[in-house]
Design a protein around this motif. Structure first.
Motif, PDB file in Angstrom:
ATOM      1  N   ARG B  25      15.509  44.240  45.840  1.00 24.00           N
ATOM      2  CA  ARG B  25      14.508  44.257  44.772  1.00 24.00           C
ATOM      3  C   ARG B  25      13.294  43.406  45.132  1.00 24.00           C
ATOM      4  N   GLU B  26      13.547  42.289  45.808  1.00 25.42           N
ATOM      5  CA  GLU B  26      12.428  41.437  46.226  1.00 25.42           C
ATOM      6  C   GLU B  26      11.472  42.204  47.134  1.00 25.42           C
ATOM      7  N   ALA B  27      12.036  43.046  48.015  1.00 27.18           N
ATOM      8  CA  ALA B  27      11.203  43.745  48.999  1.00 27.18           C
ATOM      9  C   ALA B  27      10.914  45.191  48.595  1.00 27.18           C
ATOM     10  N   GLY B  28      11.354  45.600  47.420  1.00 24.35           N
ATOM     11  CA  GLY B  28      11.086  46.970  46.968  1.00 24.35           C
ATOM     12  C   GLY B  28      11.713  48.036  47.848  1.00 24.35           C
ATOM     13  N   LEU B  29      12.942  47.829  48.247  1.00 24.65           N
ATOM     14  CA  LEU B  29      13.572  48.730  49.217  1.00 24.65           C
ATOM     15  C   LEU B  29      14.293  49.905  48.560  1.00 24.65           C
ATOM     16  N   ALA B  30      14.498  49.840  47.249  1.00 22.44           N
ATOM     17  CA  ALA B  30      15.146  50.943  46.527  1.00 22.44           C
ATOM     18  C   ALA B  30      14.425  51.114  45.193  1.00 22.44           C
ATOM     19  N   ARG B  31      14.332  52.378  44.751  1.00 18.51           N
ATOM     20  CA  ARG B  31      13.652  52.573  43.457  1.00 18.51           C
ATOM     21  C   ARG B  31      14.507  52.019  42.319  1.00 18.51           C
ATOM     22  N   GLU B  32      15.822  52.139  42.453  1.00 14.38           N
ATOM     23  CA  GLU B  32      16.704  51.611  41.406  1.00 14.38           C
ATOM     24  C   GLU B  32      17.983  51.070  42.052  1.00 14.38           C
ATOM     25  N   VAL B  33      18.442  49.922  41.579  1.00 13.51           N
ATOM     26  CA  VAL B  33      19.718  49.380  42.034  1.00 13.51           C
ATOM     27  C   VAL B  33      20.671  49.366  40.842  1.00 13.51           C
ATOM     28  N   VAL B  34      21.753  50.134  40.980  1.00 17.47           N
ATOM     29  CA  VAL B  34      22.737  50.261  39.908  1.00 17.47           C
ATOM     30  C   VAL B  34      23.994  49.522  40.351  1.00 17.47           C
ATOM     31  N   GLY B  35      24.701  48.894  39.433  1.00 17.01           N
ATOM     32  CA  GLY B  35      25.891  48.150  39.849  1.00 17.01           C
ATOM     33  C   GLY B  35      27.061  48.335  38.911  1.00 17.01           C
ATOM     34  N   TYR B  36      28.254  48.215  39.488  1.00 11.77           N
ATOM     35  CA  TYR B  36      29.487  48.270  38.695  1.00 11.77           C
ATOM     36  C   TYR B  36      30.472  47.240  39.264  1.00 11.77           C
ATOM     37  N   ALA B  37      31.209  46.585  38.380  1.00 15.89           N
ATOM     38  CA  ALA B  37      32.301  45.703  38.820  1.00 15.89           C
ATOM     39  C   ALA B  37      33.493  45.994  37.919  1.00 15.89           C
ATOM     40  N   ARG B  38      34.688  45.878  38.447  1.00 15.24           N
ATOM     41  CA  ARG B  38      35.880  46.194  37.673  1.00 15.24           C
ATOM     42  C   ARG B  38      36.042  45.229  36.505  1.00 15.24           C
ATOM     43  N   SER B  39      35.674  43.947  36.746  1.00 14.88           N
ATOM     44  CA  SER B  39      35.857  42.930  35.702  1.00 14.88           C
ATOM     45  C   SER B  39      34.731  42.991  34.670  1.00 14.88           C
ATOM     46  N   GLY B  40      35.127  43.085  33.390  1.00 16.23           N
ATOM     47  CA  GLY B  40      34.138  43.109  32.320  1.00 16.23           C
ATOM     48  C   GLY B  40      33.305  41.834  32.296  1.00 16.23           C
ATOM     49  N   ALA B  41      33.921  40.705  32.612  1.00 13.83           N
ATOM     50  CA  ALA B  41      33.199  39.427  32.624  1.00 13.83           C
ATOM     51  C   ALA B  41      32.111  39.439  33.685  1.00 13.83           C
ATOM     52  N   THR B  42      32.439  40.013  34.862  1.00 15.15           N
ATOM     53  CA  THR B  42      31.442  40.098  35.931  1.00 15.15           C
ATOM     54  C   THR B  42      30.288  41.006  35.509  1.00 15.15           C
TER      55      THR B  42
END
Lengths: 314, 314
Positions: B25-42
């Motif tokens: 994101r700092e360098a604008g290398l992807a139009r969108e970064v999506v994320g998933y983690a198994r832990s709800g807390a994370t």
């Protein structure tokens, strides 16, 4: 601060003695700091950089008129140095040492010292992987521990005066008996050093993985071991030879423990590994809370900027 | 810089994925970064600190429409995650991973991926002893190596595009085959970690030396081991189970070597020890010259000022 000693004689002018001289002179803790090293090159360097007030050409000359004599040579050389200086020590002087092993040093040095000279063995838990007369710096002892192991019957005033000097250099002082010292250090210092040397040696020998790969990819963990495996070889040879029993004891425990983990890997025992790796985290937290290491990730290392030297090397 | 990918999906939101998101994101290398983690807390933490552009509540949702999918979970969980996302992958997408073991990941992930999806296994040699969604930082990969182990027949364009992304995050890219990767890492990372865990475990068990002494006097060498022994337990359990053969091979060599040194100590063979300790110094110099560690004494650690906390603790 008023000077605590009139003349301090440093025998050996490596990292520890050099740092002591800089710390004592910065704070005005001695009226004069005199130094001697067996190597002519070390004496020349010490003179060139003004490491001490005066460099002498013999150990005997250095200790004449000194009220504090610091033996800062590898522990295997302590006995010989003590024999050499003994006839020249001033009555009432204190002799200390900075060796990483205490029982062997007490046995080697004690018998040579004349009546009326106080022997207060010591060990600053401070140092870096660098060595020699240019490696010292005044802040080396700040917030570090300096252990004293005075034999029974040592003059308490001599101990107190030395402890005051050590505290004035920024360190914390603790007293313990020599055998306990040697066991504690076997755990917290000697065995870790031997293991680090061994791991670096294994990487060095492994022919399927070239040395260039070991170096290139060292940031994944290995490089941490190479720092302490870059310490002074003579000093460490002597430590292992002089603290043989305790080191062999801890090494035996280490090997047993390693075999249990190795078996867990072979048998695929995930829960055992996970439990073990969870417990060891707590010790790290304790060390950081006690101010003995930094909480910054990766020791707060600063490294070259992106794409700098590495890309250019073969 | 122009975006190299349209949508990057991060599966797992720990130190590595978090750092990738920040760097991209700092360098604008992807139009969108999506994320998933198994832990709800994370996932909650990631949303709270804005670690990625969008957090999804399933891995399937995260990978929909992504042209790059990064598996950043412990290596033992890679196969399961691959099975879960496989039906939802976009045709032509690239899947990569950041696992510390490559053969086992290729075997676990490869069979699940559909025709037309490119699998480019990878391993950034970067990290700290910290873990979790708050541990990431954009500069983590600067001047570090990122190894790619594409199986034979992998689309060269998919590899080149991923390599361009990695270089744009500041890392250096190298390709090698997976078995060689696993051996190199067994030497430079996995075995050193196991040994560090073991040494810390030994210190923890030793009852004659209290835990408080182990902690107080850790600056004499031991504390260096505690840093890597504070790494994530789940990640490391999986590494040892998944790179079993190479780790057992290197551990065998380590034990042999250690026994030779142990025997030298027992027999009082000073020259052997001195030679050994001299050779290991050269490796440290090589690592510093290659820009993979700092030449500053003690890793350039910064510690609390003199007489601070330590003296006040029991």
């Amino acid at each position: 601060m008023a000077a605590l000693y009139d003349r301090v004689a440093l025998i050996g002018l490596g990292l520890i003695a050099g740092s002591m001289s800089l710390a004592m002179r910065e704070a005005g803790l001695a009226r004069e700091v005199v130094g001697y090293a067996r190597s002519g090159a070390t004496r020349d360097t010490a003179r060139e950089i003004g490491l001490v007030d005066r460099v002498t050409d013999s150990a005997a000359d250095a200790v004449k008129g000194a009220d504090l004599v610091v033996l800062a040579v590898p522990v295997g050389a302590m006995g010989e140095v003590a024999a050499e200086i003994a006839p020249h020590l001033a009555p009432g002087a204190t002799v200390t040492d900075v060796g990483s092993v205490k029982q062997a040093v007490i046995e080697a040095v004690g018998p040579h010292l004349p009546e009326g000279v106080h022997f207060v063995p010591g060990h600053p838990l401070a140092g870096t992987e660098h060595s020699g007369p240019r490696a010292g710096f005044a802040a080396l002892f700040r917030n570090r521990w300096w252990l004293l192991t005075p034999p029974e019957g040592t003059d308490p005033e001599a101990v107190a005066r030395l402890a005051a000097l050590i505290r004035a250099m920024g360190a914390n002082v603790e007293e313990m008996d020599a055998p306990h010292h040697d066991l504690v250090l076997a755990v917290t210092s000697h065995t870790p050093h031997l293991i680090a040397y061994t791991m670096v040696g294994v990487a060095d020998h492994l022919k399927r993985v070239t040395e260039s790969e070991v170096i290139k990819y060292s940031a994944a963990g290995f490089r941490d071991f190479t720092r302490i495996a870059a310490s002074d070889p003579t000093m460490w040879r002597d430590v292992f030879l002089q603290n043989k029993e305790a080191v062999l004891d801890i090494l035996g425990r280490f090997t047993e423990e390693l075999f249990v983990l190795q078996r867990a890997i072979r048998m695929g025992d995930g829960p055992h590994l996970h439990d073990y790796f969870t417990r060891t985290r707590a010790i790290r937290r304790g060390i950081i809370e006690a101010g003995q290491d930094t909480a910054a990730p990766d020791f707060g290392r600063s490294l070259p900027a992106a794409g700098a030297d590495v890309a250019k090397k073969p």
